[in-house]
Design a protein around this motif. Structure first.
Motif, PDB file in Angstrom:
ATOM      1  N   UNK A 177       0.814  -1.215   0.000  1.00 43.92           N
ATOM      2  CA  UNK A 177       0.000   0.000   0.000  1.00 43.92           C
ATOM      3  C   UNK A 177       0.847   1.264   0.000  1.00 43.92           C
ATOM      4  N   UNK A 178       2.041   1.188   0.610  1.00 41.80           N
ATOM      5  CA  UNK A 178       2.848   2.393   0.798  1.00 41.80           C
ATOM      6  C   UNK A 178       4.221   2.308   0.136  1.00 41.80           C
ATOM      7  N   UNK A 179       4.437   1.289  -0.735  1.00 39.33           N
ATOM      8  CA  UNK A 179       5.714   1.187  -1.446  1.00 39.33           C
ATOM      9  C   UNK A 179       5.441   0.758  -2.884  1.00 39.33           C
ATOM     10  N   UNK A 180       5.487   1.710  -3.774  1.00 36.89           N
ATOM     11  CA  UNK A 180       5.162   1.449  -5.169  1.00 36.89           C
ATOM     12  C   UNK A 180       6.192   0.502  -5.780  1.00 36.89           C
ATOM     13  N   UNK A 181       5.690  -0.515  -6.491  1.00 35.22           N
ATOM     14  CA  UNK A 181       6.573  -1.443  -7.180  1.00 35.22           C
ATOM     15  C   UNK A 181       7.129  -2.552  -6.317  1.00 35.22           C
ATOM     16  N   UNK A 182       6.737  -2.610  -5.035  1.00 33.08           N
ATOM     17  CA  UNK A 182       7.203  -3.656  -4.118  1.00 33.08           C
ATOM     18  C   UNK A 182       6.035  -4.573  -3.784  1.00 33.08           C
ATOM     19  N   UNK A 183       6.220  -5.863  -3.988  1.00 30.93           N
ATOM     20  CA  UNK A 183       5.159  -6.809  -3.662  1.00 30.93           C
ATOM     21  C   UNK A 183       4.939  -6.849  -2.155  1.00 30.93           C
ATOM     22  N   UNK A 184       3.674  -6.812  -1.743  1.00 33.18           N
ATOM     23  CA  UNK A 184       3.350  -6.862  -0.309  1.00 33.18           C
ATOM     24  C   UNK A 184       3.895  -8.137   0.327  1.00 33.18           C
ATOM     25  N   UNK A 185       3.916  -9.225  -0.433  1.00 28.68           N
ATOM     26  CA  UNK A 185       4.365 -10.516   0.100  1.00 28.68           C
ATOM     27  C   UNK A 185       5.845 -10.511   0.466  1.00 28.68           C
ATOM     28  N   UNK A 186       6.607  -9.562  -0.091  1.00 25.78           N
ATOM     29  CA  UNK A 186       8.046  -9.528   0.198  1.00 25.78           C
ATOM     30  C   UNK A 186       8.404  -8.460   1.232  1.00 25.78           C
ATOM     31  N   UNK A 187       7.415  -7.840   1.846  1.00 30.48           N
ATOM     32  CA  UNK A 187       7.690  -6.851   2.886  1.00 30.48           C
ATOM     33  C   UNK A 187       8.277  -7.539   4.122  1.00 30.48           C
ATOM     34  N   UNK A 188       9.128  -6.842   4.881  1.00 33.25           N
ATOM     35  CA  UNK A 188       9.703  -7.451   6.090  1.00 33.25           C
ATOM     36  C   UNK A 188       8.634  -7.777   7.120  1.00 33.25           C
ATOM     37  N   UNK A 189       8.808  -8.930   7.761  1.00 32.59           N
ATOM     38  CA  UNK A 189       7.854  -9.373   8.777  1.00 32.59           C
ATOM     39  C   UNK A 189       8.601 -10.193   9.818  1.00 32.59           C
ATOM     40  N   UNK A 190       8.984  -9.547  10.903  1.00 32.09           N
ATOM     41  CA  UNK A 190       9.625 -10.250  12.004  1.00 32.09           C
ATOM     42  C   UNK A 190      10.915 -10.953  11.647  1.00 32.09           C
ATOM     43  N   UNK A 191      11.772 -10.272  10.874  1.00 33.55           N
ATOM     44  CA  UNK A 191      13.034 -10.893  10.494  1.00 33.55           C
ATOM     45  C   UNK A 191      12.926 -11.771   9.260  1.00 33.55           C
ATOM     46  N   UNK A 192      11.703 -11.984   8.762  1.00 31.20           N
ATOM     47  CA  UNK A 192      11.479 -12.751   7.545  1.00 31.20           C
ATOM     48  C   UNK A 192      10.836 -11.826   6.526  1.00 31.20           C
ATOM     49  N   UNK A 239       3.741  -1.458   5.039  1.00 30.84           N
ATOM     50  CA  UNK A 239       5.062  -1.742   5.601  1.00 30.84           C
ATOM     51  C   UNK A 239       5.086  -1.529   7.106  1.00 30.84           C
ATOM     52  N   UNK A 240       4.587  -0.382   7.557  1.00 28.96           N
ATOM     53  CA  UNK A 240       4.633  -0.060   8.977  1.00 28.96           C
ATOM     54  C   UNK A 240       3.749  -0.996   9.797  1.00 28.96           C
ATOM     55  N   UNK A 241       2.556  -1.288   9.283  1.00 26.93           N
ATOM     56  CA  UNK A 241       1.650  -2.171  10.017  1.00 26.93           C
ATOM     57  C   UNK A 241       2.213  -3.579  10.133  1.00 26.93           C
ATOM     58  N   UNK A 242       2.842  -4.075   9.070  1.00 21.66           N
ATOM     59  CA  UNK A 242       3.448  -5.408   9.113  1.00 21.66           C
ATOM     60  C   UNK A 242       4.636  -5.437  10.066  1.00 21.66           C
ATOM     61  N   UNK A 243       5.430  -4.357  10.068  1.00 20.76           N
ATOM     62  CA  UNK A 243       6.570  -4.298  10.984  1.00 20.76           C
ATOM     63  C   UNK A 243       6.096  -4.303  12.432  1.00 20.76           C
ATOM     64  N   UNK A 244       4.998  -3.596  12.701  1.00 17.95           N
ATOM     65  CA  UNK A 244       4.472  -3.544  14.068  1.00 17.95           C
ATOM     66  C   UNK A 244       3.977  -4.902  14.530  1.00 17.95           C
ATOM     67  N   UNK A 245       3.375  -5.660  13.630  1.00 16.02           N
ATOM     68  CA  UNK A 245       2.846  -6.979  13.990  1.00 16.02           C
ATOM     69  C   UNK A 245       3.901  -8.068  13.976  1.00 16.02           C
TER      70      UNK A 245
END
Length: 386
Positions: free
Chosen positions: A13-28, A189-195
């Protein structure tokens, strides 16, 4: 046979051209986290439906494959059908789903085609009724994929698969109150990082034996999130555990066994954190080293306590404890461990009060007795098996 089908087609939602599935999530990455949940639920084949290949996605696919499952990346329902076993049941994960292992395993155990639904009307949830939306998880028969593959290719795969399943009268399991807090669909990105850090920390296994389950695991779950947030290296944490262990051994050697044993337990805790951090980051060799360090640290401390006590009785007791404990760990690896069984984490805790009272021989003797009793119970368990 259970296969996992993960959608990775939407941009963040907040990074153009970046797949949501590849966003950082808890070190993964998020898609690695989803794959871990599927593997834990019994999936032996992971299929990723992707819009395009990116360097981040290629790296995630490589890391997922290290978990002992086959991984394929496809673009259409027809390609999915070519990869799937004809008798496979397919556990579908929508793009951006964040959930818990309990929710995934509950859906995986369903006997029929099943959709996880919710009353929540978030923009990321697709409706399957007037007041019901799909919560992003489904268990479907392979023939549902075939039905989508027979339709025009320009249809949206994820939405079409949902409609096909709904029209086939798939069971609807409502996301209940205790599941809802850990479940969402998120592409920020921010919401996934928080969770992410807290969610991944919750994946750390809850061992059967009491010392690890009630003392070490809660400590690991508490410390892991801030370590992952700050990007602390696994080797750094492991080196810290080794340094504390050396300090513990030196303290025991110079005549302060109680303080040294307390430091030994601290060292065990730090190496446990390092092992969990390595597991989260798929650093298999570091995880194995950290796991083997725990019994080595405790064994070294026990030998030094025995050396500082009345010789040769102290050394004999310490050596006996180490041999019995090693045999027990060998047996425990092949048996169903029980809550009250002894373990390397338990021995320092058991010895510490007696060392504080100035009774090193009694401390070693009590730990050895605990190990002997546990080993006897384990052997009896083997003998009782038909």
């Amino acid at each position: 046979m259970l296969a996992g089908l993960i959608f990775a087609t939407e941009d963040a939602d907040d990074r153009v051209g970046v797949l949501a599935a590849t966003l950082p999530f808890g070190g993964l990455t998020l898609i690695e986290f989803q794959a871990r949940l599927l593997v834990a639920a019994g999936a032996t084949h992971i299929i990723l439906v992707v819009a395009r290949m990116t360097p981040e996605l290629l790296g995630a696919i490589s890391r997922i494959g290290r978990r002992g499952v086959s991984v394929d990346a496809v673009r259409s329902a027809g390609e999915v059908l070519e990869k799937l076993h004809p008798l496979a049941r397919v556990l579908v994960v929508a793009d951006g789903v964040v959930t818990t292992s309990e929710v995934v395993q509950a859906i995986a155990a369903a006997p029929h085609d099943t959709l996880l639904v919710t009353d929540q009307m978030d923009s990321h949830y697709e409706r399957v009724g007037a007041n019901v939306a799909w919560a992003g998880l489904a268990l479907l028969d392979c023939k549902r994929i075939a039905e989508v593959a027979a339709l025009p290719r320009d249809y949206d795969f994820q939405s079409t698969l949902l409609r096909v399943a709904a029209q086939a009268a798939a069971d609807q399991v409502r996301l209940d109150a205790h599941m809802a807090p850990g479940h969402t669909i998120e592409r920020s990105t921010q919401a996934l990082a928080a969770r992410g850090n807290g969610t991944v920390a919750a994946l750390v296994a809850r061992p059967a034996r009491w010392a690890e389950r009630y003392l070490l695991s809660p400590l690991i779950r508490l410390i892991l999130p801030p370590l992952m947030t700050r990007g602390v290296g696994t080797i750094t944490v492991l080196a810290g555990g080794i340094a504390v262990a050396l300090g513990a051994w030196l303290t025991i050697f110079i005549g302060h066994p109680a303080v040294g044993m307390a430091l030994t337990y601290l060292a065990v805790g730090v190496t446990g954190v390092a092992a969990a951090l390595a597991w989260v980051r798929d650093e298999g060799s570091v995880a194995r080293i950290a796991e083997h360090l725990t019994p080595a640290i405790v064994a070294g401390a026990a030998l030094l306590v025995g050396y500082g006590a009345d010789r040769p009785a102290g050394l004999i007791l310490a050596t006996t404890l180490i041999i019995i404990a090693a045999l027990l760990e060998r047996v425990a690896g092949s048996a169903h461990a029980r809550r009250l069984w002894a373990s390397p984490v338990a021995y320092p805790l058991l010895m510490l009060p007696l060392l504080a009272l100035g009774q090193p021989l009694f401390a070693l003797g009590l730990a050895a007795l605990y190990a002997v009793v546990t080993l006897a119970v384990a052997i009896e368990g083997f003998l009782e098996k038909p």
